[in-house]
Design an enzyme around this catalytic site. Structure first.
Site, PDB file in Angstrom:
ATOM      1  CB  SER A  62      -0.882  -0.002   1.253  1.00 17.47           C
ATOM      2  OG  SER A  62      -1.432   1.272   1.470  1.00 17.47           O
TER       3      SER A  62
ATOM      4  CE1 TYR B 237      -6.220   4.303  -1.688  1.00 15.84           C
ATOM      5  CE2 TYR B 237      -4.643   4.066   0.096  1.00 15.84           C
ATOM      6  CZ  TYR B 237      -5.850   3.748  -0.487  1.00 15.84           C
ATOM      7  OH  TYR B 237      -6.685   2.858   0.130  1.00 15.84           O
TER       8      TYR B 237
ATOM      9  CB  THR C 239      -6.677   2.157  -4.850  1.00 11.31           C
ATOM     10  OG1 THR C 239      -5.879   0.984  -4.664  1.00 11.31           O
ATOM     11  CG2 THR C 239      -7.989   1.998  -4.104  1.00 11.31           C
TER      12      THR C 239
ATOM     13  CE  LYS D   6      -7.530  -3.324  -3.647  1.00  6.74           C
ATOM     14  NZ  LYS D   6      -8.078  -2.403  -2.673  1.00  6.74           N
TER      15      LYS D   6
ATOM     16  CG  HIS E 273     -11.238  -0.043  -0.168  1.00  6.78           C
ATOM     17  ND1 HIS E 273     -10.494   0.713  -1.032  1.00  6.78           N
ATOM     18  CD2 HIS E 273     -10.568   0.013   1.018  1.00  6.78           C
ATOM     19  CE1 HIS E 273      -9.429   1.211  -0.398  1.00  6.78           C
ATOM     20  NE2 HIS E 273      -9.452   0.786   0.842  1.00  6.78           N
TER      21      HIS E 273
END
Ligand code: FNR
Length: 397
Positions: free
Chosen positions: A134, A160, A186, A268, A292
């Protein structure tokens, strides 16, 4: 095809290890049933962290629905089809995976265990499963890449997308330099949802300085600060909150990103087939069908319900991955039979991490792999890549 003999495959070999230990009255350290694992982990974590990991958006209807959706599909096992050797491998983005599992990107793992993403990287490498790291990790991406590299593991980087494009560019560049194999962008988190547990606890881990290691080490982010984060952590945290997401993004921006990088890009958080098509038309190499884990839009459709239409719409043009609700081997088999190329394991490995660090992640993943291997064979199927909808029946009425 795997070189393993019948008994060395993950299912029988895990069973043998466990049952042999049983002869000496030793039972597995971690709860084997998912429900017990979750309960034990949530008991072990402090209340804020437990709420953050276990919680979802709003009334958590989607989180519940993610699991219920699996009940709609049943496996119709076939008999006497020589399943002595099973091939669990699949091809994804032009490379072979020894099993159709990746570890989902989960941020802020320092609130779960001191070894955080380092432990996950070690376990993932041991089991030859790619780890999707992440952006909101507690350990810098370069350090996780080094751990993966030392242990012979594989990593993908989840991005992100910051409202400051220089930061997004910088993160992509760093991920490329650190040899991550793919970018997972994402798109379901331009804003953080209304998470009732976290609101009730008045808890957002980032405000404690957790999960922002990649930002505090990013030159483009540091450029925005007046002071060194070590001198004024609060100012750095405030800046992070300001630039974390970009609600103004459109599919045109995705085309900018796919042009920017040579890495394969997987989008995603897609639930609508038109969005999957838009992702592919913007130059993506695949999508992850995911809500999510029910953490963003309460009353969003269960991810499994979205999967078949997305698979049909993407066709042969790209990879389709799946997450949100995978708990056991049979869940993975159903998602693959509905057309997913691979699945991402999420909360289960985090609960393993909470209870026993890298060993806990390893144990949970080994159990899921063993269960998948056995379910595959017992369903009369020899190959994960060869699964299709003919192995399933939809519940009637
Ligand atoms: C997530 N997820 C997530 N996804 C992502 O793209 N970046 C992230 O940083 C995070 N962080 C994160 C934290 C926690 C605590 C959870 C539970 C989830 C979503 C994750 O990748 C995945 O989509 C879900 O975990 C799938 O749902 P289940 O199967 O875990 O319920």
């Amino acid at each position: 095809m795997t070189d393993d003999g019948p008994d060395d495959q993950p299912g029988p070999s895990r069973q043998r290890d466990v049952y042999m230990q049983g002869l000496a009255d030793v039972t597995p350290d971690l709860p084997v049933r998912y429900e017990g694992l979750e309960a034990a982990a949530l008991e072990a974590l402090d209340d804020d962290a437990a709420g953050y990991v276990a919680g979802g958006a709003g009334g958590e209807e989607t989180m519940t629905a993610n699991r219920e959706a699996f009940r709609e599909w049943r496996i119709v096992p076939r008999m006497l089809r020589d399943v002595a050797e099973r091939d669990r491998s699949v091809e994804l983005l032009g490379r072979e995976l020894s099993a159709p599992f990746l570890l989902a990107p989960i941020g802020v793992l320092s609130i779960v265990h001191a070894d955080a993403e380092t432990a996950v990287a070690e376990a993932a490498a041991d089991l030859d499963l790619p780890m999707v790291l992440s952006t909101a990790s507690s350990v810098r991406l370069e350090d996780v890449a080094a751990t993966l590299d030392d242990a012979g593991g594989r990593g993908w980087f989840q991005l992100y997308w910051s409202s400051d494009r220089a930061i997004t560019e910088s993160m992509v560049e760093r991920a490329e330099e650190a040899d991550f194999e793919a970018l997972v962008v994402t798109v379901d988190t331009p804003l953080l949802s209304w998470r009732e547990r976290d609101i009730a606890d008045a808890y957002l881990p980032f405000l404690d300085g957790e999960g922002i290691a990649n930002y505090l080490s990013d030159p483009a982010f540091l450029d925005r600060l007046d002071a060194d984060p070590a001198e004024n952590e609060l100012a750095a945290v405030r800046e992070f909150v300001d630039i974390f997401g970009d609600p103004s993004l459109t599919w045109d921006d995705l085309a900018w990103l796919t042009d920017l990088t040579d890495l394969p890009v997987v989008v995603k958080g897609v639930l609508h087939p038109d969005d999957a098509r838009a992702a592919m038309d913007s130059g993506a190499d695949g999508v992850v069908v995911s809500n999510h884990g029910g953490r963003q839009v309460d009353r969003a459709i269960p991810a499994l319900e979205a999967l078949p239409d997305v698979v049909d719409r993407v066709g042969e043009d790209g990879a389709v991955l799946f997450d949100s609700g995978i708990r056991r081997g049979a869940d993975a088999l159903v998602a693959l039979a509905l057309g997913a190329d691979a699945v991402l394991l999420g909360r289960p490995y985090v609960y393993g991490l909470a209870l026993d660090g890298a060993d806990g992640v390893r144990a949970v993943c080994e159990n899921v792999l063993a269960d998948f291997d056995l379910t595959l064979g017992l369903a009369g199927q020899r190959s994960a890549a060869g699964l299709d909808r003919s192995v399933l029946r939809k519940r009637e009425g």
